[in-house]
Design a protein around this motif. Structure first.
Motif, PDB file in Angstrom:
ATOM      1  N   ASP A 123       0.823  -1.215   0.000  1.00 27.67           N
ATOM      2  CA  ASP A 123       0.000   0.000   0.000  1.00 27.67           C
ATOM      3  C   ASP A 123       0.854   1.259   0.000  1.00 27.67           C
ATOM      4  O   ASP A 123       0.439   2.303   0.522  1.00 27.67           O
ATOM      5  CB  ASP A 123      -0.916   0.007   1.221  1.00 27.67           C
ATOM      6  CG  ASP A 123      -0.157  -0.076   2.539  1.00 27.67           C
ATOM      7  OD1 ASP A 123       0.827  -0.834   2.613  1.00 27.67           O
ATOM      8  OD2 ASP A 123      -0.539   0.605   3.501  1.00 27.67           O
ATOM      9  N   GLU A 124       2.045   1.173  -0.588  1.00 22.63           N
ATOM     10  CA  GLU A 124       2.889   2.365  -0.655  1.00 22.63           C
ATOM     11  C   GLU A 124       2.138   3.466  -1.391  1.00 22.63           C
ATOM     12  O   GLU A 124       1.643   3.261  -2.500  1.00 22.63           O
ATOM     13  CB  GLU A 124       4.195   2.066  -1.409  1.00 22.63           C
ATOM     14  CG  GLU A 124       5.089   1.018  -0.771  1.00 22.63           C
ATOM     15  CD  GLU A 124       4.681  -0.400  -1.130  1.00 22.63           C
ATOM     16  OE1 GLU A 124       3.696  -0.591  -1.875  1.00 22.63           O
ATOM     17  OE2 GLU A 124       5.358  -1.325  -0.656  1.00 22.63           O
ATOM     18  N   SER A 125       2.084   4.634  -0.765  1.00 22.24           N
ATOM     19  CA  SER A 125       1.461   5.781  -1.430  1.00 22.24           C
ATOM     20  C   SER A 125       2.368   6.206  -2.588  1.00 22.24           C
ATOM     21  O   SER A 125       3.526   5.769  -2.671  1.00 22.24           O
ATOM     22  CB  SER A 125       1.264   6.911  -0.430  1.00 22.24           C
ATOM     23  OG  SER A 125       2.498   7.214   0.165  1.00 22.24           O
ATOM     24  N   THR A 135       5.900   7.264  -1.644  1.00 20.39           N
ATOM     25  CA  THR A 135       6.753   6.191  -1.110  1.00 20.39           C
ATOM     26  C   THR A 135       7.193   5.237  -2.217  1.00 20.39           C
ATOM     27  O   THR A 135       8.366   4.865  -2.300  1.00 20.39           O
ATOM     28  CB  THR A 135       5.994   5.418  -0.007  1.00 20.39           C
ATOM     29  OG1 THR A 135       5.616   6.348   0.997  1.00 20.39           O
ATOM     30  CG2 THR A 135       6.845   4.323   0.606  1.00 20.39           C
ATOM     31  N   LYS A 188      -5.454   0.660   2.245  1.00 16.11           N
ATOM     32  CA  LYS A 188      -4.962   1.706   3.163  1.00 16.11           C
ATOM     33  C   LYS A 188      -5.928   2.883   3.052  1.00 16.11           C
ATOM     34  O   LYS A 188      -6.163   3.383   1.947  1.00 16.11           O
ATOM     35  CB  LYS A 188      -3.571   2.125   2.711  1.00 16.11           C
ATOM     36  CG  LYS A 188      -3.035   3.414   3.292  1.00 16.11           C
ATOM     37  CD  LYS A 188      -1.818   3.833   2.447  1.00 16.11           C
ATOM     38  CE  LYS A 188      -1.320   5.212   2.786  1.00 16.11           C
ATOM     39  NZ  LYS A 188      -0.584   5.219   4.025  1.00 16.11           N
ATOM     40  N   GLU A 225      -2.518   0.168  13.092  1.00 14.81           N
ATOM     41  CA  GLU A 225      -1.046   0.171  13.052  1.00 14.81           C
ATOM     42  C   GLU A 225      -0.445   1.387  13.774  1.00 14.81           C
ATOM     43  O   GLU A 225      -0.337   2.464  13.205  1.00 14.81           O
ATOM     44  CB  GLU A 225      -0.567   0.176  11.585  1.00 14.81           C
ATOM     45  CG  GLU A 225       0.949   0.186  11.449  1.00 14.81           C
ATOM     46  CD  GLU A 225       1.442   0.210   9.996  1.00 14.81           C
ATOM     47  OE1 GLU A 225       0.613   0.288   9.065  1.00 14.81           O
ATOM     48  OE2 GLU A 225       2.659   0.155   9.804  1.00 14.81           O
ATOM     49  N   LEU A 270       4.771  -5.150  11.416  1.00 11.32           N
ATOM     50  CA  LEU A 270       5.412  -4.420  10.315  1.00 11.32           C
ATOM     51  C   LEU A 270       6.908  -4.722  10.401  1.00 11.32           C
ATOM     52  O   LEU A 270       7.405  -5.165  11.446  1.00 11.32           O
ATOM     53  CB  LEU A 270       5.142  -2.929  10.464  1.00 11.32           C
ATOM     54  CG  LEU A 270       5.616  -2.231  11.748  1.00 11.32           C
ATOM     55  CD1 LEU A 270       6.974  -1.616  11.594  1.00 11.32           C
ATOM     56  CD2 LEU A 270       4.614  -1.192  12.188  1.00 11.32           C
ATOM     57  N   SER A 271       7.642  -4.479   9.322  1.00  9.87           N
ATOM     58  CA  SER A 271       9.085  -4.774   9.384  1.00  9.87           C
ATOM     59  C   SER A 271       9.904  -3.527   9.711  1.00  9.87           C
ATOM     60  O   SER A 271      11.008  -3.645  10.256  1.00  9.87           O
ATOM     61  CB  SER A 271       9.577  -5.432   8.092  1.00  9.87           C
ATOM     62  OG  SER A 271       9.326  -4.631   6.960  1.00  9.87           O
ATOM     63  N   GLY A 272       9.412  -2.351   9.373  1.00  9.09           N
ATOM     64  CA  GLY A 272       9.971  -1.108   9.885  1.00  9.09           C
ATOM     65  C   GLY A 272      11.370  -0.716   9.442  1.00  9.09           C
ATOM     66  O   GLY A 272      11.973   0.138  10.069  1.00  9.09           O
ATOM     67  N   GLY A 273      11.910  -1.370   8.423  1.00  8.78           N
ATOM     68  CA  GLY A 273      13.265  -1.029   7.986  1.00  8.78           C
ATOM     69  C   GLY A 273      14.289  -2.094   8.355  1.00  8.78           C
ATOM     70  O   GLY A 273      15.482  -1.949   8.074  1.00  8.78           O
ATOM     71  N   SER A 308       3.045  -8.649   8.467  1.00  7.32           N
ATOM     72  CA  SER A 308       2.362  -7.777   7.501  1.00  7.32           C
ATOM     73  C   SER A 308       3.437  -6.832   6.967  1.00  7.32           C
ATOM     74  O   SER A 308       3.356  -5.623   7.138  1.00  7.32           O
ATOM     75  CB  SER A 308       1.226  -7.005   8.179  1.00  7.32           C
ATOM     76  OG  SER A 308       0.689  -6.059   7.275  1.00  7.32           O
ATOM     77  N   SER A 349       6.102  -4.903   4.412  1.00  6.25           N
ATOM     78  CA  SER A 349       6.204  -4.310   3.086  1.00  6.25           C
ATOM     79  C   SER A 349       7.644  -4.485   2.599  1.00  6.25           C
ATOM     80  O   SER A 349       7.944  -5.354   1.787  1.00  6.25           O
ATOM     81  CB  SER A 349       5.792  -2.835   3.151  1.00  6.25           C
ATOM     82  OG  SER A 349       6.208  -2.176   2.003  1.00  6.25           O
TER      83      SER A 349
HETATM   84  C1  5MM Z   1       3.958   0.201   2.375  1.00  2.00           C
HETATM   85  O1  5MM Z   1       4.071   1.305   3.234  1.00  2.00           O
HETATM   86  C2  5MM Z   1       2.874   1.582   3.930  1.00  2.00           C
HETATM   87  C3  5MM Z   1       2.340   2.922   3.576  1.00  2.00           C
HETATM   88  O2  5MM Z   1       3.304   3.905   3.809  1.00  2.00           O
HETATM   89  P1  5MM Z   1       3.188   5.380   3.144  1.00  2.00           P
HETATM   90  O3  5MM Z   1       1.894   5.962   3.534  1.00  2.00           O
HETATM   91  O4  5MM Z   1       4.369   6.097   3.745  1.00  2.00           O
HETATM   92  O5  5MM Z   1       3.355   5.202   1.666  1.00  2.00           O
HETATM   93  C4  5MM Z   1       3.141   1.371   5.427  1.00  2.00           C
HETATM   94  O6  5MM Z   1       2.071   1.715   6.231  1.00  2.00           O
HETATM   95  C5  5MM Z   1       3.451  -0.095   5.609  1.00  2.00           C
HETATM   96  O7  5MM Z   1       2.292  -0.847   5.361  1.00  2.00           O
HETATM   97  C6  5MM Z   1       3.902  -0.423   7.008  1.00  2.00           C
HETATM   98  O8  5MM Z   1       4.681   0.584   7.573  1.00  2.00           O
HETATM   99  C7  5MM Z   1       4.714  -1.690   6.981  1.00  2.00           C
HETATM  100  O9  5MM Z   1       5.781  -1.534   6.083  1.00  2.00           O
HETATM  101  P2  5MM Z   1       7.221  -2.060   6.492  1.00  2.00           P
HETATM  102  O10 5MM Z   1       8.088  -1.727   5.304  1.00  2.00           O
HETATM  103  O11 5MM Z   1       7.587  -1.322   7.737  1.00  2.00           O
HETATM  104  O12 5MM Z   1       7.077  -3.539   6.727  1.00  2.00           O
END
Ligand code: 5MM
Length: 340
Positions: free
Chosen positions: A24-26, A29, A97, A177, A260-263, A290, A292
């Motif tokens: 769901d990357e905007s 992103t 999202k 989240e 989330l994986s968070g980096g 979950s 990304s």
């Molecule tokens: C994919 O990124 C999601 C949406 O982020 P933006 O609004 O900044 O584009 C984000 O919410 C994502 O689903 C979570 O943070 C989990 O992603 P990670 O990469 O931390 O697993």
């Protein structure tokens, strides 16, 4: 106790050996992610990339759902089917999202609150009509010596709870989240303290807004040390701190927790998820992924927009999904990476 039809849907999202892909990357992103591997971000490249992911072989055995960005919900793939249809045909639930991103929190420098409640009621009905079965809203909690403020925790918990209530009324399951960021030099103990405070606030707000805990999925960060911390915690310590924090804060009524994986690197996130599940044998909720970035980095790098690399990129993605499915049952081993 009376059950509700949404409870079963929430349980389906966190079913044993399944996890969720966050795709769901905007637009901003995804542009950053594409730029890093030299792909221009256009409606077509974004569609092609997501179609590549969703049609990867075997992922339907391990994914319960995919979180989409609004644009993806109405896109038609190269094979003529809507991208949502590709998922549905494989038994994977499409989610959306629904937040509109983070905005500065007035009076609190460098802190944010997530926006998107205005008009949400109407948008939810439209998303449901387009096939969405669940939703996601992300709050961002920054950590340093002075942050987060109690106001930031409260404001974000409040909107998360209002969001979750509206989503359940619209007949979908909310993923909630509250992300405590990894960025910073803080240590694991600080992350534990902040995560505890964020989850305490969140569940207080969810109860105040009468959100049905059985019909939501929590998407928290793992309890880790900050990216610039000079004393990075071991896998074991991360697992213990994460399990302890969740055990102290998350009610047993919640069916599942999808991290989330968070980096974190893909391997690190999988190792942590595995260690958490090896410890958490007597806890009430399912603990899964979950992710990304931790799922998408290897396939995105391999694909890099090249037609002749689609197959290899899909294989890398399927492999990552499978390894995380194993980790969600505490059955992963780093040696499996070598085989891959
Ligand atoms: C994919 O990124 C999601 C949406 O982020 P933006 O609004 O900044 O584009 C984000 O919410 C994502 O689903 C979570 O943070 C989990 O992603 P990670 O990469 O931390 O697993």
């Amino acid at each position: 106790m009376k059950s509700h039809p949404l409870d079963a849907l929430a349980q389906q999202l966190v079913a044993p050996d399944r996890g969720i892909l966050a795709a769901d990357e905007s637009s901003g992103t995804i542009e950053k992610r594409f730029q890093a591997v030299g792909i221009p971000s256009t409606e077509i490249t974004r569609r092609d990339y997501r179609e590549l992911l969703f049609s990867s072989p075997g992922i339907d055995q391990y994914l319960s759902g995919v979180i989409l960005y609004e644009e993806t919900l109405s896109q038609i793939g190269r094979d003529g089917r809507r991208l949502v249809q590709i998922l549905e045909d494989r038994g994977i639930l499409p989610g959306i999202k629904v937040d509109r991103g983070i905005k500065p929190l007035p009076g609190q420098p460098d802190e944010s609150v997530t926006e998107g409640l205005d008009g949400l009621h109407e948008r939810l009905a439209a998303y449901r009509g387009q096939g969405a079965r669940f939703t996601k809203w992300r709050a961002v909690i920054r950590v340093d010596e002075e942050r987060p403020s109690s106001l930031a925790l409260k404001a974000n918990a409040e909107v998360l709870a209002r969001y979750a209530g509206l989503v359940q009324e619209a007949g979908m399951v909310p993923i909630v989240e509250p992300e405590v960021l990894m960025e910073g030099s803080h240590d694991l103990d600080r992350c534990e303290t902040v995560t505890t405070a964020a989850l305490d606030q969140l569940f207080m707000a969810l109860k105040a807004y009468r959100v049905r805990l059985e019909a939501l999925v929590l998407k928290p960060n793992m309890v880790v040390s900050g990216t610039q911390c000079n004393r990075p915690a071991s896998v074991e310590t991360v697992a213990q701190a994460t399990v302890q924090t969740l055990a102290r804060t998350v009610p047993a009524a919640v069916p599942g927790i999808a991290f989330l994986s968070g980096g974190q690197s893909p391997e690190q996130a999988t190792q942590h998820l595995d260690a958490i599940n090896r410890l958490a044998t007597r806890l009430p909720w399912r603990l899964t992924f979950s992710f990304s970035r931790a799922l998408q980095e290897p396939p995105l790098r391999m694909w890099a927009g090249k037609e002749d690399r689609i197959r290899q990129a899909q294989e890398l993605f399927s492999q990552r999904v499978r390894l995380n499915s194993l980790a969600s049952m505490g059955r992963y081993h780093p040696d499996l990476e070598k085989v891959a």
